[in-house]
Design an enzyme around this catalytic site. Sequence first.
Site, short mmCIF file in Angstrom:
data_model
loop_
_atom_site.label_atom_id
_atom_site.label_comp_id
_atom_site.label_asym_id
_atom_site.label_seq_id
_atom_site.Cartn_x
_atom_site.Cartn_y
_atom_site.Cartn_z
N ASN A 1 -7.52 97.07 -21.20
CA ASN A 1 -6.75 97.00 -22.45
C ASN A 1 -5.37 96.42 -22.18
O ASN A 1 -4.88 95.56 -22.91
CB ASN A 1 -6.57 98.40 -23.07
CG ASN A 1 -7.89 99.07 -23.37
OD1 ASN A 1 -8.93 98.40 -23.44
ND2 ASN A 1 -7.89 100.38 -23.53
N ASP A 2 -4.73 96.92 -21.13
CA ASP A 2 -3.40 96.42 -20.80
C ASP A 2 -3.47 95.14 -19.99
O ASP A 2 -2.59 94.28 -20.12
CB ASP A 2 -2.61 97.48 -20.03
CG ASP A 2 -1.96 98.46 -20.98
OD1 ASP A 2 -1.36 97.99 -21.96
OD2 ASP A 2 -2.07 99.68 -20.77
N GLU B 1 -3.74 96.86 -14.14
CA GLU B 1 -3.51 96.41 -15.51
C GLU B 1 -2.33 95.45 -15.65
O GLU B 1 -1.92 95.14 -16.75
CB GLU B 1 -3.39 97.60 -16.48
CG GLU B 1 -2.59 98.77 -16.00
CD GLU B 1 -2.69 100.00 -16.89
OE1 GLU B 1 -3.43 100.00 -17.88
OE2 GLU B 1 -2.02 100.99 -16.58
N CYS C 1 -11.97 101.17 -16.95
CA CYS C 1 -11.82 102.22 -17.97
C CYS C 1 -11.25 101.67 -19.27
O CYS C 1 -10.93 102.43 -20.18
CB CYS C 1 -10.97 103.36 -17.44
SG CYS C 1 -9.34 102.84 -16.90
C1 PEP Z 1 -6.23 100.29 -20.33
O1 PEP Z 1 -5.10 99.81 -20.39
O2 PEP Z 1 -7.27 99.61 -20.24
C2 PEP Z 1 -6.42 101.76 -20.36
C3 PEP Z 1 -7.60 102.29 -20.17
O3 PEP Z 1 -5.34 102.51 -20.63
P1 PEP Z 1 -4.70 102.76 -22.08
O4 PEP Z 1 -5.64 102.19 -23.09
O5 PEP Z 1 -4.54 104.23 -22.20
O6 PEP Z 1 -3.41 102.03 -21.95
MG MG Z 2 -3.37 101.01 -19.97
#
Ligand code: PEP
Ligand code: MG
Length: 763
Positions: free
Chosen positions: A648-649, A625, A696
């Site tokens: 997401n990150d 990430e 994820c």
């Molecule tokens: C992500 O960063 O994609 C992730 C699955 O973790 P979170 O959303 O909990 O930071």
């Molecule tokens: Mg994350």
Amino acid sequence: MVCTLYGIVFDMKKGSVDLICDVAELISVFDAEKKDQDILQSVVSTVAWHMRAAVCSIYIYEEERRELVLRATQGLRPEAVGTVRLALGEGITGRAVQELRPICVGKASQSALNCPFPGIEEEKYEAFLAVPILRGLRRIGALVVQDGVANYFGANDTKALRAIAAQLASVIETVRMLDEVHGETEGSSRVLAPKKSVHEGILRGRSASAGTARGRALTLGSSQSDRCLLPDAAGTPHTLEDFEKAVERTVTQINQLQRQTGEELADVAVLIFSAHLLILEDEQFSGRIIKRIEDGTPAVKAISVVVNEYAEVFASSKMPLVREKILDIKDLGNRLLRNLLNEEADECDYKGQIIIAHELLPSDILKLSAENVEGFIVSSGVTSHNAIICRSLRIPMMAVAREVADGIPEGEELLVDATQGIIYLQPGEEVYAKYRKLDATWEALHKASDVKPETRTQCGERVQIFANINLLSDLEPARRFKAEGVGLYRSEFPFIVRNDFPGEEEQYDIYKKLVNQVAGKSVTFRTLDIGGDKMLSYYSNVHEANPFLGMRAIRFSLQNKEIFCHQLRAFLRAGAEGNTRIMFPLISSVDDFEAARDIVHECMDQLEKEGIPFCRDTQLGVMMELPSAVEVAEELAQEADFLSIGSNDLIQYMLAVDRTNEQVSKLYLAHHPAILRSMNRIVSAARTFGKDVSICGDLSADPHMLKFLLGIGLRKFSIDIINAPAIQRSVQETTLAQTQKIAETMLGFGRISEVEAFLETLG
Ligand code: PEP
Ligand code: MG
């Protein structure tokens, strides 16, 4: 990819296929005999939702009067339905129907055709796309979408709306025919009758947790909500004995509430009501009330006064932990009063109420959820853990601007559509009716029973869908939606809601429950990911100017080895009972990974020495990430057992766009060439070294990105499991050859605009 639907040739593009399929499904379940089935209203809501358009409306053409009348709308004022009429040729819609062709206008305010209807706030919308609904050359009506962003609609939106309009023609004819059969003339028909409405207005915001909530506004932090209100019975005499009985009843109720929440939310509900009990047992608190009663103050008044004194002291405290207790003391006061007055305990809860708050703590959300709150409107930015908790609890939550929240009158009747980001003030019966139908429609479209246990592409390639789990209560939907395992367990929630770091045993109990409940399926534990916007209230001694770039995730764990070891030991022990892996968030270098892995090995050695069962061959993975991790993806793939893309990150850090900041949300682009290439590099690295790779982050819920991800070789997707039916459907409709071609083309672009233009052509 090209497909033909209702005689129209499509290039598949973002959202369009899903949209057309959903509308087709809506229409297929339309039962013409059921007069109350307002199919057109469901269609406009579905189209607006899919296209992320502020407005979608259907107009019906009345041949004799040569007029179009608004029949259904999502976004315009509901009372406009049945009252807004346009002459053939009037405005953009009237012209589209007159000339039997779609008209797409980028800036309505500058168009000679534009003629916004007064009183329905239509002038707010610049982008305008009107598509005639036709039977051959016969005019049936118009399907219209509008949005505040200029040039929002493109050629593909026109194609999608044309396909829907083609399907709608026969439905509209059936509705009209039924009206005639039932003896209603066109001009005054049920379909077209003006609606009576007490609707007062619409407010807009951003969805943080989807769903619909109905109830009355209660503002936390307002003088009303933070005070224990003096009931009318203030002067009624009650004895000291009455007060003591009320205390006893209150203790029993709170214990019961705690037990019940503990059963439902075993991982996070521990002692969330402990503050209530502690205050109640505090001799000073009850002592002050007793003293007042003994001095002749009526008991009801004595309670209110003392509770409000406490609330004031808490409110003025410099310590955030103390300030957080205002809600608890006020709840407790109300409960005591109701028990003193022998009123129903249920009245103490938040059923029928929508909480408006500037800020909320995860523990408040849990408490209020246990007390049956209907939904939340939050006026500061929504932190990701609050949004995640609400999604897991299936409580609608919306983020709005401060002025919007401040403008909602206390006690106002609200309907919050937290899927589309709309708040209705004093909604009329037609709004309620529309949402009853919409909810039923969505339920039908997202039925868990439609998910098959195995997912394959059209050409037979096996794809796996796993669940992202935040709370143990997410396991039930994961089972229902046939998740093939847990691809991401976000372990931070038991930490976030407690008053102190949970110890090894407490964590072990939670992780063991998780492992036992998935019964042999794999579980990927993620180590603690706090920091950024996921703060622990009991660990706020470090104030960071840039928390997202600070002591977050693995950095925190490596610096706090004792806390890290408790968690790792608990994971490893839970692993003895099932099929588990461990992954580390925010890894920025091979060195980070090796440091974390060394500590895991130390924990294994300790457990072995202590003779405690654990899983020695637990696989250890890296969450990809950070841009720096991408640059050393090959080395990480070599060292780690598996990689998981935390998109997401990855998007946030790669593009330097805060994922929680609404002001830059338009820059948060999953299809940026840098993101596409990074993900491709990660997958290639994993394949080169024969390592497992999955994703994820939330981006696989986007049908186009899903195709891209399949095209670069991903076969494992861990998602918010509610999206499983849609993702499975998308996978089933595609072949690997198609996805590979899409990925290859997308990877060839260096500009965002080129990727976007390509996505447009996909249809
Ligand atoms: C992500 O960063 O994609 C992730 C699955 O973790 P979170 O959303 O909990 O930071
Ligand atoms: Mg994350």
